[in-house]
Design a protein around this motif. Structure first.
Motif, PDB file in Angstrom:
ATOM      1  N   PRO A  87       0.812  -1.234   0.000  1.00  0.00           N
ATOM      2  CA  PRO A  87       0.000   0.000   0.000  1.00  0.00           C
ATOM      3  C   PRO A  87       0.836   1.269   0.000  1.00  0.00           C
ATOM      4  O   PRO A  87       0.491   2.240  -0.689  1.00  0.00           O
ATOM      5  CB  PRO A  87      -0.829  -0.129   1.288  1.00  0.00           C
ATOM      6  N   ARG A  88       1.930   1.269   0.743  1.00  0.00           N
ATOM      7  CA  ARG A  88       2.794   2.458   0.745  1.00  0.00           C
ATOM      8  C   ARG A  88       3.423   2.674  -0.622  1.00  0.00           C
ATOM      9  O   ARG A  88       3.592   3.817  -1.068  1.00  0.00           O
ATOM     10  CB  ARG A  88       3.875   2.319   1.818  1.00  0.00           C
ATOM     11  N   TRP A  89       3.796   1.571  -1.282  1.00  0.00           N
ATOM     12  CA  TRP A  89       4.371   1.711  -2.620  1.00  0.00           C
ATOM     13  C   TRP A  89       3.343   2.284  -3.582  1.00  0.00           C
ATOM     14  O   TRP A  89       3.671   3.131  -4.424  1.00  0.00           O
ATOM     15  CB  TRP A  89       4.860   0.353  -3.113  1.00  0.00           C
ATOM     16  N   VAL A  90       2.107   1.819  -3.478  1.00  0.00           N
ATOM     17  CA  VAL A  90       1.046   2.329  -4.364  1.00  0.00           C
ATOM     18  C   VAL A  90       0.823   3.816  -4.113  1.00  0.00           C
ATOM     19  O   VAL A  90       0.695   4.607  -5.067  1.00  0.00           O
ATOM     20  CB  VAL A  90      -0.256   1.526  -4.144  1.00  0.00           C
ATOM     21  N   VAL A  91       0.768   4.213  -2.847  1.00  0.00           N
ATOM     22  CA  VAL A  91       0.585   5.633  -2.527  1.00  0.00           C
ATOM     23  C   VAL A  91       1.752   6.458  -3.067  1.00  0.00           C
ATOM     24  O   VAL A  91       1.568   7.539  -3.638  1.00  0.00           O
ATOM     25  CB  VAL A  91       0.430   5.823  -1.011  1.00  0.00           C
ATOM     26  N   GLY A  92       2.981   5.951  -2.890  1.00  0.00           N
ATOM     27  CA  GLY A  92       4.139   6.661  -3.427  1.00  0.00           C
ATOM     28  C   GLY A  92       4.112   6.770  -4.934  1.00  0.00           C
ATOM     29  O   GLY A  92       4.464   7.806  -5.503  1.00  0.00           O
ATOM     30  N   PHE A  93       3.670   5.699  -5.595  1.00  0.00           N
ATOM     31  CA  PHE A  93       3.568   5.722  -7.057  1.00  0.00           C
ATOM     32  C   PHE A  93       2.544   6.754  -7.518  1.00  0.00           C
ATOM     33  O   PHE A  93       2.796   7.529  -8.458  1.00  0.00           O
ATOM     34  CB  PHE A  93       3.192   4.326  -7.561  1.00  0.00           C
ATOM     35  N   LEU A  94       1.379   6.778  -6.864  1.00  0.00           N
ATOM     36  CA  LEU A  94       0.346   7.749  -7.230  1.00  0.00           C
ATOM     37  C   LEU A  94       0.803   9.178  -6.963  1.00  0.00           C
ATOM     38  O   LEU A  94       0.523  10.091  -7.750  1.00  0.00           O
ATOM     39  CB  LEU A  94      -0.938   7.453  -6.451  1.00  0.00           C
ATOM     40  N   ALA A  95       1.517   9.379  -5.846  1.00  0.00           N
ATOM     41  CA  ALA A  95       2.012  10.720  -5.525  1.00  0.00           C
ATOM     42  C   ALA A  95       3.039  11.178  -6.555  1.00  0.00           C
ATOM     43  O   ALA A  95       3.010  12.333  -7.013  1.00  0.00           O
ATOM     44  CB  ALA A  95       2.617  10.733  -4.123  1.00  0.00           C
ATOM     45  N   ALA A  96       3.960  10.272  -6.931  1.00  0.00           N
ATOM     46  CA  ALA A  96       4.973  10.636  -7.929  1.00  0.00           C
ATOM     47  C   ALA A  96       4.330  10.939  -9.280  1.00  0.00           C
ATOM     48  O   ALA A  96       4.724  11.892  -9.968  1.00  0.00           O
ATOM     49  CB  ALA A  96       5.993   9.504  -8.065  1.00  0.00           C
ATOM     50  N   ARG A  97       3.324  10.166  -9.675  1.00  0.00           N
ATOM     51  CA  ARG A  97       2.644  10.410 -10.955  1.00  0.00           C
ATOM     52  C   ARG A  97       1.905  11.748 -10.935  1.00  0.00           C
ATOM     53  O   ARG A  97       1.934  12.502 -11.918  1.00  0.00           O
ATOM     54  CB  ARG A  97       1.687   9.264 -11.255  1.00  0.00           C
ATOM     55  N   ARG A  98       1.261  12.047  -9.806  1.00  0.00           N
ATOM     56  CA  ARG A  98       0.521  13.309  -9.703  1.00  0.00           C
ATOM     57  C   ARG A  98       1.479  14.503  -9.710  1.00  0.00           C
ATOM     58  O   ARG A  98       1.202  15.521 -10.351  1.00  0.00           O
ATOM     59  CB  ARG A  98      -0.313  13.309  -8.426  1.00  0.00           C
ATOM     60  N   MET A  99       2.600  14.396  -9.005  1.00  0.00           N
ATOM     61  CA  MET A  99       3.569  15.489  -8.999  1.00  0.00           C
ATOM     62  C   MET A  99       4.202  15.677 -10.380  1.00  0.00           C
ATOM     63  O   MET A  99       4.516  16.805 -10.787  1.00  0.00           O
ATOM     64  CB  MET A  99       4.640  15.229  -7.945  1.00  0.00           C
ATOM     65  N   LYS A 100       4.375  14.579 -11.129  1.00  0.00           N
ATOM     66  CA  LYS A 100       4.920  14.698 -12.478  1.00  0.00           C
ATOM     67  C   LYS A 100       3.964  15.479 -13.381  1.00  0.00           C
ATOM     68  O   LYS A 100       4.386  16.356 -14.152  1.00  0.00           O
ATOM     69  CB  LYS A 100       5.172  13.305 -13.048  1.00  0.00           C
ATOM     70  N   LYS A 101       2.658  15.179 -13.284  1.00  0.00           N
ATOM     71  CA  LYS A 101       1.676  15.943 -14.060  1.00  0.00           C
ATOM     72  C   LYS A 101       1.680  17.415 -13.652  1.00  0.00           C
ATOM     73  O   LYS A 101       1.556  18.299 -14.510  1.00  0.00           O
ATOM     74  CB  LYS A 101       0.283  15.343 -13.855  1.00  0.00           C
ATOM     75  N   PHE A 102       1.813  17.662 -12.359  1.00  0.00           N
ATOM     76  CA  PHE A 102       1.837  19.043 -11.871  1.00  0.00           C
ATOM     77  C   PHE A 102       3.033  19.799 -12.441  1.00  0.00           C
ATOM     78  O   PHE A 102       2.902  20.935 -12.916  1.00  0.00           O
ATOM     79  CB  PHE A 102       1.884  19.038 -10.345  1.00  0.00           C
ATOM     80  N   VAL A 103       4.206  19.182 -12.395  1.00  0.00           N
ATOM     81  CA  VAL A 103       5.424  19.845 -12.873  1.00  0.00           C
ATOM     82  C   VAL A 103       5.356  20.102 -14.372  1.00  0.00           C
ATOM     83  O   VAL A 103       5.817  21.139 -14.858  1.00  0.00           O
ATOM     84  CB  VAL A 103       6.660  18.996 -12.508  1.00  0.00           C
TER      85      VAL A 103
END
Length: 277
Positions: A87-103
């Motif tokens: 679950p932590r890996w999934v949350v980290g993956f989603l956070a990294a993907r969302r921050m990439k879209k933001f940047v």
């Protein structure tokens, strides 16, 4: 021999360094915690649901591990990995993907502010336009920023909250530019225009590094996936041949050793091809 003035200056320098280190620790704690990662992934502060799903996943994996021919003692370890790691890996993956879209969309937002200032609009109105016209998650973050400022939060504090939700260098650069402009004045449109150019240059550099390291990434993926793929193929073609590897104690030790060295090799290869800009 140092005089009293030099000693006082040295003490002041040490105090500033300690203060900066304390602030850096607080920022890391605020941005790397599980609750912060949930917010960065756009999942909100739903910690209760997170722990419930983690526990359910651990129970399911534990029961599935008991039904397999693998040794019984592996079931608790697999359940622990599934409940606390996956679950932590999934949350980290989603956070990294969302921050990439933001940047990726952030330079376009800065360009909107730059054009709005040149046309005579206030900065807050330009931020409102970003919240209405740009794609998510950039629009949502700027809507929260405008709402915080409208509720009486200072611009610095609102930008700090935005950085906690999106801990990227681009947001930090943006907050520094606005803070300097508020304190010293100057041409904000020109400063933001230069910032947009810098952020786009950083993006081009990341894409160039990604292209140059593509061969190494593919090699690491192939090398890392070969042993599990071979085990799965042998298990399907000749199960009796590979069963002793899981049931015999010597085979289990070999599996643990191989898994450790494989994980070490993948970690080293990832560190070699992972560049931070």
């Amino acid at each position: 021999r140092r005089g009293p003035g030099q000693a006082a200056q040295e003490n002041r320098r040490k105090q500033i360094l300690r203060t900066l280190k304390d602030q850096e620790k607080q920022q890391k704690k605020a941005t790397l915690g599980l609750s912060a990662r949930m917010n960065q992934a756009g999942l909100g502060d739903k910690m209760t649901a997170f722990w419930i799903w983690s526990a359910v996943l651990g129970v399911i994996v534990f029961g599935a591990a008991l039904l397999t021919p693998a040794p019984t003692w592996t079931a608790p370890f697999l359940a622990f990995a599934a409940a606390f790691g996956l679950p932590r890996w999934v949350v980290g993956f989603l956070a990294a993907r969302r921050m990439k879209k933001f940047v990726e969309a952030f330079p376009d937002g800065i360009d909107i502010i730059t054009r709005g200032i040149k046309s005579g609009l206030p900065v807050n109105d330009c931020m409102k336009v970003i919240g209405q016209e740009t794609p998510e998650p950039l629009a949502g973050e700027f809507r929260l920023l405008v709402e915080n400022i409208a509720m009486g939060v200072s611009v610095d504090q609102a930008l700090e909250r935005m950085y906690q939700r999106m801990p990227t260098p681009e947001v930090r650069f943006f907050s520094i530019v606005l803070a300097i402009q508020q304190k010293t004045g100057g041409n904000l449109a020109e400063a933001l225009g230069n910032l947009s150019v810098v952020i786009r240059a950083r993006k081009m550099m990341r894409e160039k590094i990604k292209a140059l390291s593509g061969e190494a990434v593919a090699s690491a993926g192939i090398i890392g996936s070969l042993p599990p793929a071979v085990i799965i193929l042998i298990s399907l073609m000749s199960p009796s041949y590979i069963i002793p590897l899981f049931t015999d104690q010597r085979g289990q030790l070999m599996l643990m050793g191989g898994g450790f060295w494989m994980a070490t090799g993948v970690f080293v290869m990832r560190r070699m091809i992972n560049f931070k800009i």
